[in-house]
Design a protein around this motif. Sequence first.
Motif, PDB file in Angstrom:
ATOM      1  N   GLY A   1     -34.657  -1.517  21.620  1.00  0.00           N
ATOM      2  CA  GLY A   1     -33.544  -0.580  21.434  1.00  0.00           C
ATOM      3  C   GLY A   1     -33.294   0.249  22.680  1.00  0.00           C
ATOM      4  O   GLY A   1     -32.146   0.501  23.057  1.00  0.00           O
ATOM      5  N   ILE A   2     -34.368   0.666  23.342  1.00  0.00           N
ATOM      6  CA  ILE A   2     -34.243   1.444  24.578  1.00  0.00           C
ATOM      7  C   ILE A   2     -33.563   0.616  25.664  1.00  0.00           C
ATOM      8  O   ILE A   2     -32.644   1.091  26.351  1.00  0.00           O
ATOM      9  CB  ILE A   2     -35.628   1.924  25.048  1.00  0.00           C
ATOM     10  N   GLU A   3     -33.984  -0.644  25.804  1.00  0.00           N
ATOM     11  CA  GLU A   3     -33.389  -1.508  26.830  1.00  0.00           C
ATOM     12  C   GLU A   3     -31.920  -1.788  26.524  1.00  0.00           C
ATOM     13  O   GLU A   3     -31.097  -1.848  27.445  1.00  0.00           O
ATOM     14  CB  GLU A   3     -34.173  -2.820  26.942  1.00  0.00           C
TER      15      GLU A   3
ATOM     16  N   GLY B   1     -40.196   2.831  27.451  1.00  0.00           N
ATOM     17  CA  GLY B   1     -39.041   3.588  27.933  1.00  0.00           C
ATOM     18  C   GLY B   1     -39.289   4.440  29.153  1.00  0.00           C
ATOM     19  O   GLY B   1     -38.474   5.317  29.462  1.00  0.00           O
ATOM     20  N   GLY B   2     -40.409   4.226  29.845  1.00  0.00           N
ATOM     21  CA  GLY B   2     -40.704   5.031  31.025  1.00  0.00           C
ATOM     22  C   GLY B   2     -41.110   6.457  30.708  1.00  0.00           C
ATOM     23  O   GLY B   2     -41.163   7.307  31.609  1.00  0.00           O
TER      24      GLY B   2
ATOM     25  N   PRO C   1     -43.350  -0.389  18.132  1.00  0.00           N
ATOM     26  CA  PRO C   1     -43.204  -0.130  19.576  1.00  0.00           C
ATOM     27  C   PRO C   1     -42.347  -1.162  20.297  1.00  0.00           C
ATOM     28  O   PRO C   1     -41.535  -0.807  21.162  1.00  0.00           O
ATOM     29  CB  PRO C   1     -44.644  -0.138  20.080  1.00  0.00           C
ATOM     30  N   CYS C   2     -42.499  -2.452  19.966  1.00  0.00           N
ATOM     31  CA  CYS C   2     -41.725  -3.494  20.657  1.00  0.00           C
ATOM     32  C   CYS C   2     -40.258  -3.450  20.241  1.00  0.00           C
ATOM     33  O   CYS C   2     -39.363  -3.648  21.074  1.00  0.00           O
ATOM     34  CB  CYS C   2     -42.329  -4.862  20.385  1.00  0.00           C
ATOM     35  N   GLY C   3     -39.990  -3.181  18.970  1.00  0.00           N
ATOM     36  CA  GLY C   3     -38.612  -3.035  18.516  1.00  0.00           C
ATOM     37  C   GLY C   3     -37.941  -1.820  19.139  1.00  0.00           C
ATOM     38  O   GLY C   3     -36.771  -1.872  19.541  1.00  0.00           O
ATOM     39  N   LEU C   4     -38.683  -0.725  19.231  1.00  0.00           N
ATOM     40  CA  LEU C   4     -38.146   0.479  19.868  1.00  0.00           C
ATOM     41  C   LEU C   4     -37.872   0.213  21.351  1.00  0.00           C
ATOM     42  O   LEU C   4     -36.849   0.659  21.892  1.00  0.00           O
ATOM     43  CB  LEU C   4     -39.127   1.643  19.723  1.00  0.00           C
TER      44      LEU C   4
END
Length: 337
Positions: A22-24, A63-64, A16-19
């Motif tokens: 990536g989103i940011e 990611g909102g 989750p933190c890596g994803l």
Amino acid sequence: MTTSQPYDVLIVGGGPCGLAAGIEASKSGLSHLILEKGSITESIRRYPKLMRFFSTAENIEIGGIPFPVSSVKANRNEALQYYRKVAAYYKLNTKVFTEVQRVQKQGDVFVVTTTKDETFRAYKVILATGYFDRPRWLGIPGEDGPQVSHYYDEPFKYSFTNVVIIGASNSAVEAALELYRHDVDVTVVHRGPDFRSTVKYWLIPDVKNRVKEGKIKTVFDSCATRIGPDFVRVHNQLTGEISNIPADFVLVLTGYTPDAELLQRCGIELNPDTQVPVYDRETFETNVPGLYVCGTVLAGIYTEKVFIENGREHAQAILDHIMGRELHKVNELVQRI
């Protein structure tokens, strides 16, 4: 294989933190690549199949994207579906089953080498490798036996057997309760005087009532010293008594730690006692300029201090620093409520 044009950001770890990182990066208009040694959210995939998260669903969203669940708290399957769909929604550039061996800085560019002898280049690197793939071993004889596991997945394998669980935190308590309810003779061994204070609050009355009823046995203030083919030898630290507990299977659920060796191979300095890496508390940049830590990997042996709730926020602060924006202030939770 070697990439030619460096990525703006390379992220090691697809949890989750890596994803979130990536989103940011994607939102900031930066090219990115996420390298994951297993599947997407591999750690969650390896969680017990009936596990339910401590945090409410909105507190582990990334990611909102809203996280719809059937209850207040998500279960393992719902989380696997959610994070996969979020990764697909943002079209994150991922390469799974690719284990990173080393990160080296060469001038202004990082060279990331995998165990498959692939190399990737990037201007910035974020390590979000978590900790769940590194069990905390006891270091006792027999711990590597075929009947011993440092992970628990589901109860059905163990029905009508004797199982000794070493440990008394969330994972140990959840496993004990599930096993008891599936016709398993369960004994919990723990070096402390009681279950850990960090156990999920709704589990404590349940497990303590089962102990009072004699349906779950406990051996507290005791350390396991040997695991035999059909027993666990324990030493009572208060009385000095040594005894053998019958055990067809043994679950060593004593926690996990980040990959300190990988961090050191990447040039990151670690506190020798706590294994906490050297990093800036606001930007999450390590002693290696341009190399960041994100999520539980930065917690060292204190893995209970960082989880998805606050670890997901590291990504925004890191990308703010990379982009030269005002830094997002991370909500560093100290104790789960």
